[in-house]
Design an enzyme around this catalytic site. Structure first.
Site, PDB file in Angstrom:
ATOM      1  N   TYR A 143       0.861  -1.187   0.000  1.00  0.00           N
ATOM      2  CA  TYR A 143       0.000   0.000   0.000  1.00  0.00           C
ATOM      3  C   TYR A 143       0.895   1.234   0.000  1.00  0.00           C
ATOM      4  O   TYR A 143       1.522   1.567   1.009  1.00  0.00           O
ATOM      5  CB  TYR A 143      -0.896  -0.022   1.235  1.00  0.00           C
ATOM      6  CG  TYR A 143      -2.126   0.857   1.157  1.00  0.00           C
ATOM      7  CD1 TYR A 143      -2.356   1.733   0.096  1.00  0.00           C
ATOM      8  CD2 TYR A 143      -3.076   0.817   2.167  1.00  0.00           C
ATOM      9  CE1 TYR A 143      -3.478   2.516   0.036  1.00  0.00           C
ATOM     10  CE2 TYR A 143      -4.221   1.606   2.128  1.00  0.00           C
ATOM     11  CZ  TYR A 143      -4.417   2.449   1.061  1.00  0.00           C
ATOM     12  OH  TYR A 143      -5.542   3.234   1.002  1.00  0.00           O
ATOM     13  N   LYS A 169      -1.157  -1.088  -4.386  1.00  0.00           N
ATOM     14  CA  LYS A 169      -2.315  -0.236  -4.128  1.00  0.00           C
ATOM     15  C   LYS A 169      -1.827   1.172  -3.853  1.00  0.00           C
ATOM     16  O   LYS A 169      -0.926   1.383  -3.033  1.00  0.00           O
ATOM     17  CB  LYS A 169      -3.104  -0.768  -2.926  1.00  0.00           C
ATOM     18  CG  LYS A 169      -4.371   0.023  -2.611  1.00  0.00           C
ATOM     19  CD  LYS A 169      -5.141  -0.608  -1.458  1.00  0.00           C
ATOM     20  CE  LYS A 169      -6.420   0.179  -1.179  1.00  0.00           C
ATOM     21  NZ  LYS A 169      -7.199  -0.389  -0.049  1.00  0.00           N
TER      22      LYS A 169
END
Length: 303
Positions: A143, A169
């Site tokens: 992330y 992400k």
């Protein structure tokens, strides 16, 4: 049986994602039965995958003792019909403990949330992620946000070193970085939009080849979340524009009235939809009565 990393990669890229809120009782203890009911409800809407104990699940407020039960509950409730991706984070050793607990509970993959407080050099981020990937066999998504920002070169090194790294992400909104990573890595990874209220940015990310995102509003208006995603992917610009204007822009206006409301407003929406998850844990605060009234009117306007 949990998905293989490659199976999870294909699944994540095939549809809309979401991260369920975590249910708390009035005394702020984990409400396992409420959480199980929530996952069973959301499971029926066909999300490509669900992130358990993610940012909107108040990962930062969960105790190490609660964490395994939360992941186990999510896996049990979805019964293999919807892949469960477990959030892990903080320092490397604690993240590895969480990763092992999530794998043992049957999670299909991991989402590595930003490490606690400090900003690290790229070599440190590489070692951090590689250690987590090496500890498990399930798929891993990094992330990119806040104090955990990956250079394209670091992502490439990790992809070479970690066969089970399947996804990237983005929650930073740095278009140049996103383009560099996407062009460098191609189809080696699946790419996920991860900015708060991701629908606002979905058209721009779709143009960059980011085919999916994690939707917060799926927690309380799943039909609308799915309709927006379907319109985006089919090129129905009129529906996208209408929903942005009539719901998402007014929604983020309420969200932006206080710090931390990106999480709090989702729990408020769930309550208004008849699927209350209890209060948020401090240091977050819940919406006030006026904000709840305005959010309720906005939800009713969807019909």
């Amino acid at each position: 049986m949990a998905s293989t990393p490659q199976e999870l990669k294909q699944q994540v890229g095939a549809g809309l994602l979401s991260f369920p809120v975590t249910d708390f009782a009035p005394d702020l203890s984990f409400d396992r039965s409420g959480y199980a009911a929530r996952l069973e409800w959301l499971n029926g809407y066909g999300a490509a995958a669900l992130f358990a104990a993610g940012g909107t699940g108040e990962f930062f407020s969960l105790t190490p003792g609660e964490y395994p039960a939360i992941i186990d509950t999510a896996v049990s409730a979805c019964q293999g019909r919807t892949p469960i991706i477990a959030g892990v984070g903080y320092g490397t050793r604690l993240a590895v403990e969480m990763a092992l607990a999530a794998e043992k509970a049957g999670a299909d993959g991991l989402l590595i949330l930003p490490q606690y407080l400090i900003t690290a050099e790229q070599e440190g981020l590489f070692r951090h992620v590689k250690t987590i990937c090496d500890a498990v066999k399930i798929g891993v998504i990094v992330y990119n946000r806040d104090n955990c920002l990956f250079a394209a070169e670091t992502v490439a090194r990790l992809a070479d070193a970690c066969p089970n790294l399947i996804g990237y992400k983005d929650g930073a909104g740095d278009i140049e970085r996103m383009v560099r990573v996407r062009r460098r890595m191609g189809d080696r990874l699946v790419y996920v939009g991860g900015l708060p209220t991701a629908e606002i940015y979905a058209e721009a990310y779709d143009a960059m080849g980011v085919t999916t995102y994690s939707s917060a509003v799926f927690n309380f208006i799943p039909e609308t979340a799915l309709a927006f995603y379907a319109a985006l992917r089919s090129g129905d610009g009129a529906t996208v524009e209408r929903l942005l204007k009539e719901f998402f822009l007014p929604y983020i206006a309420i969200r932006d009235e206080a710090k931390g409301y990106a999480v709090s407003i989702v729990k408020a929406g769930a309550q208004l939809a008849g699927h209350g998850a209890g209060p948020v844990r401090p240091p977050l605060i819940d919406l006030n009565d006026d904000q709840m009234t305005r959010l309720g009117a906005l939800m009713k306007s969807l019909g």
